[in-house]
Design a protein around this motif. Structure first.
Motif, mmCIF file in Angstrom:
data_model
loop_
_atom_site.group_PDB
_atom_site.id
_atom_site.type_symbol
_atom_site.label_atom_id
_atom_site.label_comp_id
_atom_site.label_asym_id
_atom_site.label_seq_id
_atom_site.Cartn_x
_atom_site.Cartn_y
_atom_site.Cartn_z
ATOM 1 N N VAL A 137 0.847 -1.079 -0.057
ATOM 2 C CA VAL A 137 -0.111 0.040 0.056
ATOM 3 C C VAL A 137 0.933 1.147 -0.115
ATOM 4 N N ASP A 138 2.009 1.192 0.682
ATOM 5 C CA ASP A 138 2.906 2.346 0.902
ATOM 6 C C ASP A 138 3.613 2.466 -0.219
ATOM 7 N N TRP A 139 3.967 1.284 -1.067
ATOM 8 C CA TRP A 139 4.583 1.518 -2.299
ATOM 9 C C TRP A 139 4.052 2.101 -3.420
ATOM 10 N N LEU A 140 2.490 1.761 -3.346
ATOM 11 C CA LEU A 140 1.682 2.457 -4.299
ATOM 12 C C LEU A 140 1.306 3.746 -4.156
ATOM 13 N N ARG A 141 1.258 4.271 -2.720
ATOM 14 C CA ARG A 141 1.148 5.536 -2.287
ATOM 15 C C ARG A 141 2.409 6.423 -2.830
ATOM 16 N N LYS A 142 3.745 5.965 -2.775
ATOM 17 C CA LYS A 142 4.903 6.759 -3.159
ATOM 18 C C LYS A 142 4.888 6.918 -4.382
ATOM 19 N N LYS A 143 4.344 6.042 -5.007
ATOM 20 C CA LYS A 143 4.469 6.020 -6.756
ATOM 21 C C LYS A 143 3.203 6.892 -7.089
ATOM 22 N N GLY A 144 2.334 7.385 -6.107
ATOM 23 C CA GLY A 144 1.173 8.152 -6.774
ATOM 24 C C GLY A 144 0.087 7.468 -7.386
ATOM 25 N N LEU A 145 0.029 6.121 -7.108
ATOM 26 C CA LEU A 145 -0.892 5.089 -7.628
ATOM 27 C C LEU A 145 -2.219 4.758 -6.933
ATOM 28 N N ALA A 146 -1.959 5.273 -5.571
ATOM 29 C CA ALA A 146 -3.144 4.840 -4.576
ATOM 30 C C ALA A 146 -3.453 6.086 -3.833
#
Length: 309
Positions: free
Chosen positions: A38-47
């Motif tokens: 979840v954090d990985w996606l958020r850092k990529k702006g994908l969530a």
């Protein structure tokens, strides 16, 4: 590398709204750790956000009870195997009885279970109901709020009977003002809590680790975009303020007038109530939140039973 199952990808997609391939990539990068993904996606702006929607995976009822003085309230969750039982008068009576017992003995589940109602304990009453209805039942949890002076606001969503439903909220308003006005206002605040699902009354009530995680996610996201440190610091500061407005009760836009916060609405109500108002705490229970349930393919089960699977 961890084996990334389709069900894990689906769970991450449900949590974040990100694309299937992005979810698969995130889980691959984090060895199947869903929170890290979840954090990985958020850092990529994908969530957009790490919203842990409590997946309702158990049946039964949430029950509320408020003391005669109106200054103490309890909420309990009693689970059953099927939703059909929630419409059973015997089960509804059992949940009401358990909520009343919790008002008297406190919210420890073991203490409630051992408490006597007449000649039988609550645990015995549950066992008797199981034998009568033919379905397993459990007292899962209980919580309370209390004020020395003031009122308890209460609200039940998807109510099946008085004080019983799928979501239950109690909120403690401390004030020397008029009890009837406070009770009515408390119901509105409880309805807001049911809808907006705040995590704390104000920022100081949030888990410091959760706040740190939010800051880290924001900082890492913009660090990867090459933003300078001083810019990142300001972005994080503004981002956390936005986060507080999303998860802290007093800072959330009030559902009855979203041009003002809950805190502002309470301040404005003080004149009508006749005294200062302070929110001393709240409890919001949603039936089955946090309990996982095995999902099944009903059509496949029927086909298998018919010998076609």
């Amino acid at each position: 590398m961890a084996n990334i199952s389709a069900s894990l990808v689906k769970e991450l997609r449900d949590k974040t709204g990100a694309g299937m391939m992005d979810c698969k990539a995130a889980l691959g990068e984090t060895d199947g750790d869903i929170e890290a993904a979840v954090d990985w996606l958020r850092k990529k702006g994908l969530a957009k956000a790490a919203k842990k929607a409590g997946r309702v995976a158990a049946e039964g009822l949430i029950g509320l009870a408020v003391s005669g003085s109106g200054t103490k309230g309890v909420v309990v969750e009693v689970n059953s195997e099927t939703d059909f039982v929630a419409r059973n008068d015997l089960f509804q009576g059992l949940v009401r009885m358990i909520a009343q017992v919790a008002l008297d003995v406190g919210t420890d589940v073991a203490t409630i279970s051992a408490a006597k109602v007449g000649d039988v304990t609550v645990a015995d009453a549950i066992s008797s109901a199981i034998a009568t209805v033919g379905e397993n039942m459990t007292l899962r949890r209980a919580a309370s709020v209390e004020v020395g002076q003031g009122a308890i606001g209460q609200y039940v969503h998807n109510q099946v009977s008085d004080g019983l439903g799928k979501i239950g909220v109690i909120v403690a308003l401390e004030s020397t003002g008029k009890a009837d006005e406070l009770t009515a206002l408390g119901r509105q605040v409880a309805m807001h809590i049911a809808s907006a699902n705040p995590q704390a009354v104000e920022p100081s009530g949030l888990d410091p680790e959760v706040v740190k995680r939010e800051k880290d996610v924001l900082a890492d996201k913009f660090r990867q975009q090459g933003k300078p440190a001083n810019v990142i610091e300001k972005i994080v500061e503004n981002g956390i303020k936005t986060y507080y407005k999303e998860v802290c009760l007093l800072e959330q836009p009030f559902i009855f007038d979203d041009k003002k916060s809950v805190g502002q609405a309470l301040k404005e109500a003080e004149g009508r109530v006749g005294g200062p108002i302070a929110v001393k705490g709240f409890v919001r229970y949603a039936l089955g939140e946090g309990i996982e349930r095995q999902e099944s393919d009903f059509a496949a089960e029927v086909a298998a039973a018919a010998g076609q699977g």
